[in-house]
Design an enzyme around this catalytic site. Sequence first.
Site, PDB file in Angstrom:
ATOM      1  N   SER A  34       0.838  -1.202   0.000  1.00 54.34           N
ATOM      2  CA  SER A  34       0.000   0.000   0.000  1.00 54.34           C
ATOM      3  C   SER A  34       0.872   1.251   0.000  1.00 54.34           C
ATOM      4  CB  SER A  34      -0.953   0.003   1.202  1.00 54.34           C
ATOM      5  OG  SER A  34      -0.221  -0.026   2.413  1.00 54.34           O
ATOM      6  N   ASP A  58      -2.467  -8.121   3.377  1.00 53.54           N
ATOM      7  CA  ASP A  58      -2.710  -7.176   4.460  1.00 53.54           C
ATOM      8  C   ASP A  58      -2.766  -7.957   5.772  1.00 53.54           C
ATOM      9  OD1 ASP A  58      -3.892  -5.491   6.322  1.00 53.54           O
ATOM     10  OD2 ASP A  58      -5.412  -4.722   4.934  1.00 53.54           O
ATOM     11  N   LEU A  59      -1.902  -7.595   6.692  1.00 51.14           N
ATOM     12  CA  LEU A  59      -1.803  -8.339   7.961  1.00 51.14           C
ATOM     13  C   LEU A  59      -3.051  -8.266   8.819  1.00 51.14           C
ATOM     14  CD1 LEU A  59       1.779  -7.320   9.026  1.00 51.14           C
ATOM     15  CD2 LEU A  59       1.001  -9.671   8.738  1.00 51.14           C
ATOM     16  N   SER A 124       8.038   4.881  18.073  1.00 50.85           N
ATOM     17  CA  SER A 124       8.467   6.198  17.598  1.00 50.85           C
ATOM     18  C   SER A 124       8.665   7.131  18.773  1.00 50.85           C
ATOM     19  CB  SER A 124       7.372   6.763  16.690  1.00 50.85           C
ATOM     20  OG  SER A 124       7.574   8.135  16.447  1.00 50.85           O
ATOM     21  N   THR A 126       7.441   9.740  18.830  1.00 54.85           N
ATOM     22  CA  THR A 126       6.141  10.401  18.969  1.00 54.85           C
ATOM     23  C   THR A 126       5.450  10.015  20.275  1.00 54.85           C
ATOM     24  OG1 THR A 126       4.205  11.050  17.669  1.00 54.85           O
ATOM     25  CG2 THR A 126       4.672   8.706  17.783  1.00 54.85           C
ATOM     26  N   TYR A 147      -2.128   8.941  14.798  1.00 54.01           N
ATOM     27  CA  TYR A 147      -0.956   8.109  14.487  1.00 54.01           C
ATOM     28  C   TYR A 147      -0.154   7.838  15.764  1.00 54.01           C
ATOM     29  CZ  TYR A 147       3.967   7.368  13.549  1.00 54.01           C
ATOM     30  OH  TYR A 147       5.259   6.896  13.609  1.00 54.01           O
ATOM     31  N   LYS A 151       0.719   4.242  18.201  1.00 51.32           N
ATOM     32  CA  LYS A 151       2.009   3.748  18.717  1.00 51.32           C
ATOM     33  C   LYS A 151       1.935   3.578  20.234  1.00 51.32           C
ATOM     34  CE  LYS A 151       4.239   3.517  14.799  1.00 51.32           C
ATOM     35  NZ  LYS A 151       4.486   2.193  14.190  1.00 51.32           N
ATOM     36  N   TYR A 175      12.039   5.143  17.426  1.00 50.35           N
ATOM     37  CA  TYR A 175      12.919   5.801  16.449  1.00 50.35           C
ATOM     38  C   TYR A 175      12.779   7.304  16.559  1.00 50.35           C
ATOM     39  CZ  TYR A 175      11.598   1.484  13.876  1.00 50.35           C
ATOM     40  OH  TYR A 175      11.286   0.211  13.485  1.00 50.35           O
ATOM     41  N   LEU A 198      11.038  16.220   6.183  1.00 47.96           N
ATOM     42  CA  LEU A 198      11.987  17.218   5.699  1.00 47.96           C
ATOM     43  C   LEU A 198      12.994  16.665   4.682  1.00 47.96           C
ATOM     44  CD1 LEU A 198      13.188  20.057   5.905  1.00 47.96           C
ATOM     45  CD2 LEU A 198      14.537  19.250   7.863  1.00 47.96           C
ATOM     46  N   ARG A 229      15.856  18.293  15.278  1.00 40.84           N
ATOM     47  CA  ARG A 229      15.519  16.869  15.317  1.00 40.84           C
ATOM     48  C   ARG A 229      16.789  16.038  15.397  1.00 40.84           C
ATOM     49  NH1 ARG A 229      11.500  19.136  15.927  1.00 40.84           N
ATOM     50  NH2 ARG A 229       9.433  18.830  14.999  1.00 40.84           N
ATOM     51  N   ASP A 294       3.847  20.553  15.586  1.00 36.64           N
ATOM     52  CA  ASP A 294       5.301  20.349  15.671  1.00 36.64           C
ATOM     53  C   ASP A 294       5.841  20.779  17.034  1.00 36.64           C
ATOM     54  OD1 ASP A 294       5.751  19.249  13.209  1.00 36.64           O
ATOM     55  OD2 ASP A 294       6.585  21.056  12.290  1.00 36.64           O
TER      56      ASP A 294
HETATM   57  N1  UFG Z   1       9.941  20.655   8.162  1.00 35.07           N
HETATM   58  C1  UFG Z   1       9.977  21.779   7.363  1.00 35.07           C
HETATM   59  N2  UFG Z   1       9.502  21.694   6.081  1.00 35.07           N
HETATM   60  C2  UFG Z   1       9.018  20.537   5.557  1.00 35.07           C
HETATM   61  C3  UFG Z   1       8.989  19.380   6.386  1.00 35.07           C
HETATM   62  C4  UFG Z   1       9.443  19.479   7.675  1.00 35.07           C
HETATM   63  O1  UFG Z   1      10.407  22.846   7.808  1.00 35.07           O
HETATM   64  O2  UFG Z   1       8.586  20.531   4.392  1.00 35.07           O
HETATM   65  C5  UFG Z   1      10.475  20.718   9.528  1.00 35.07           C
HETATM   66  C6  UFG Z   1       9.491  20.394  10.620  1.00 35.07           C
HETATM   67  O3  UFG Z   1       8.750  21.523  11.005  1.00 35.07           O
HETATM   68  C7  UFG Z   1      10.418  19.855  11.717  1.00 35.07           C
HETATM   69  C8  UFG Z   1      11.538  19.177  10.940  1.00 35.07           C
HETATM   70  O4  UFG Z   1      11.492  19.750   9.634  1.00 35.07           O
HETATM   71  O5  UFG Z   1      10.956  20.909  12.456  1.00 35.07           O
HETATM   72  C9  UFG Z   1      11.381  17.684  10.815  1.00 35.07           C
HETATM   73  O6  UFG Z   1      10.087  17.384  10.285  1.00 35.07           O
HETATM   74  P1  UFG Z   1       9.715  15.924   9.764  1.00 35.07           P
HETATM   75  O7  UFG Z   1       8.307  15.989   9.236  1.00 35.07           O
HETATM   76  O8  UFG Z   1      10.776  15.423   8.873  1.00 35.07           O
HETATM   77  O9  UFG Z   1       9.786  15.036  11.084  1.00 35.07           O
HETATM   78  P2  UFG Z   1       8.956  15.146  12.442  1.00 35.07           P
HETATM   79  O10 UFG Z   1       9.968  15.214  13.529  1.00 35.07           O
HETATM   80  O11 UFG Z   1       7.920  16.168  12.419  1.00 35.07           O
HETATM   81  O12 UFG Z   1       8.166  13.757  12.394  1.00 35.07           O
HETATM   82  C10 UFG Z   1       8.819  12.569  12.728  1.00 35.07           C
HETATM   83  C11 UFG Z   1       8.113  11.379  12.066  1.00 35.07           C
HETATM   84  C12 UFG Z   1       6.769  11.160  12.664  1.00 35.07           C
HETATM   85  C13 UFG Z   1       6.823  11.185  14.159  1.00 35.07           C
HETATM   86  C14 UFG Z   1       7.477  12.437  14.638  1.00 35.07           C
HETATM   87  C15 UFG Z   1       7.555  12.560  16.118  1.00 35.07           C
HETATM   88  O13 UFG Z   1       7.958  11.595  10.683  1.00 35.07           O
HETATM   89  O14 UFG Z   1       6.312   9.892  12.258  1.00 35.07           O
HETATM   90  O15 UFG Z   1       8.792  12.479  14.102  1.00 35.07           O
HETATM   91  O16 UFG Z   1       8.417  11.679  16.662  1.00 35.07           O
HETATM   92  F1  UFG Z   1       5.575  11.131  14.671  1.00 35.07           F
END
Ligand code: UFG
Length: 337
Positions: A34, A58-59, A124, A126, A147, A151, A175, A198, A229, A294
């Site tokens: 998927s 699909d599990l 996560s 999260t 989401y 978890k 993670y 990002l 991060r 965020d």
């Molecule tokens: N960011 C941007 N522009 C973008 C995407 C992200 O500036 O287009 C910033 C975000 O605001 C954040 C950083 O980049 O400051 C990292 O964002 P990500 O979306 O890459 O990662 P997150 O930490 O928000 O999310 C990750 C996982 C989620 C999990 C979360 C919390 O993708 O599954 O960590 O642990 F839920």
Amino acid sequence: MRVLVSGGAGYIGSHTVLALVAAGHDVVVVDDFSNAKPTVVGRLEALTGRHIPVHAFDLTDIDKTEHLFATDTIDAVIHFAGYKAVGESVQKPLDYYQNNLGSTFSLVRAMQKHDVDKLVFSSSATVYGTDQAGATEDRPTFATNPYGWTKVMQEQILRDIAVADPEMRIALLRYFNPVGAHPSGTIGEDPSDVPNNLMPYIAQVAVGRREKLQVFGDDYDTPDGTGVRDYIHVEDLAAGHVAALEKLAVTDEPISTWNLGSGRGTSVLELLHAFEKAVGRELPYEVVGRRAGDVATSYADPSKANAELGWSTQKTVEEMCADTWRWQSQNPDGYPD
Ligand code: UFG
């Protein structure tokens, strides 16, 4: 061990398949495709020189899951399969609860019926909710979106199972932010839609698929105002799964929780500039408003995993960017259909 890897065609799953084979384990993949392309399997076979058995279903289908355990010999399960987009989970909570919890129910029921006692679960950071800076595993868990709650709930379900069945050996791996790709450039992250995260967004700007990066806020309480991060190279993350699995074979603890992160924070602008170095040119960006939900800062305290698993991250942010760029530039449109 013969290891069932659920979600083994996905981003982290595929890199973990390689790490398992390199460590001498046998692998069986189950994936419903998927959010993964079947063409990844041929690339895994090319890299390993091995046939990788793949079951496409699909599990949440308990009969098919049960049939797989009845007809194969499985020693352990690494459970990656699940929906993972935070924003989508707010729109479709029922899909997230049904899929993420349902797949875990089927898997654990089949494991119990067939006396498979070792399970490594994809959790996560999260689960630390809004309290993700320097997180240690003993912090209380909560979530800020469906989401994240899947978890938190799956962790709780697995803790209850470990109490009821102390023969189980379960690892909850939390993670931080997985990025990077296999150094061959043939395996990497391939978002099916506009990237939420990002690193894949920056990579698609660099390859010309997106016009510019939008930086979500530069007014956080961080050194440069952008979000911080704990980026972890997907190969280090995959090695963490192998270390956890091998620990489960010798530990007396029914359930263990380990953070998988580097312990170091990198801001959005620092990651962008590191990626620019890998590409050899500047990349366009604009600062826009904060993204809902965020946190300012997220990074692991990985000392428990370091001490108990003998594992720590090895790869630098520069390597994460170089490997991501190799993958993206060799596969501008991701995996072929
Ligand atoms: N960011 C941007 N522009 C973008 C995407 C992200 O500036 O287009 C910033 C975000 O605001 C954040 C950083 O980049 O400051 C990292 O964002 P990500 O979306 O890459 O990662 P997150 O930490 O928000 O999310 C990750 C996982 C989620 C999990 C979360 C919390 O993708 O599954 O960590 O642990 F839920």
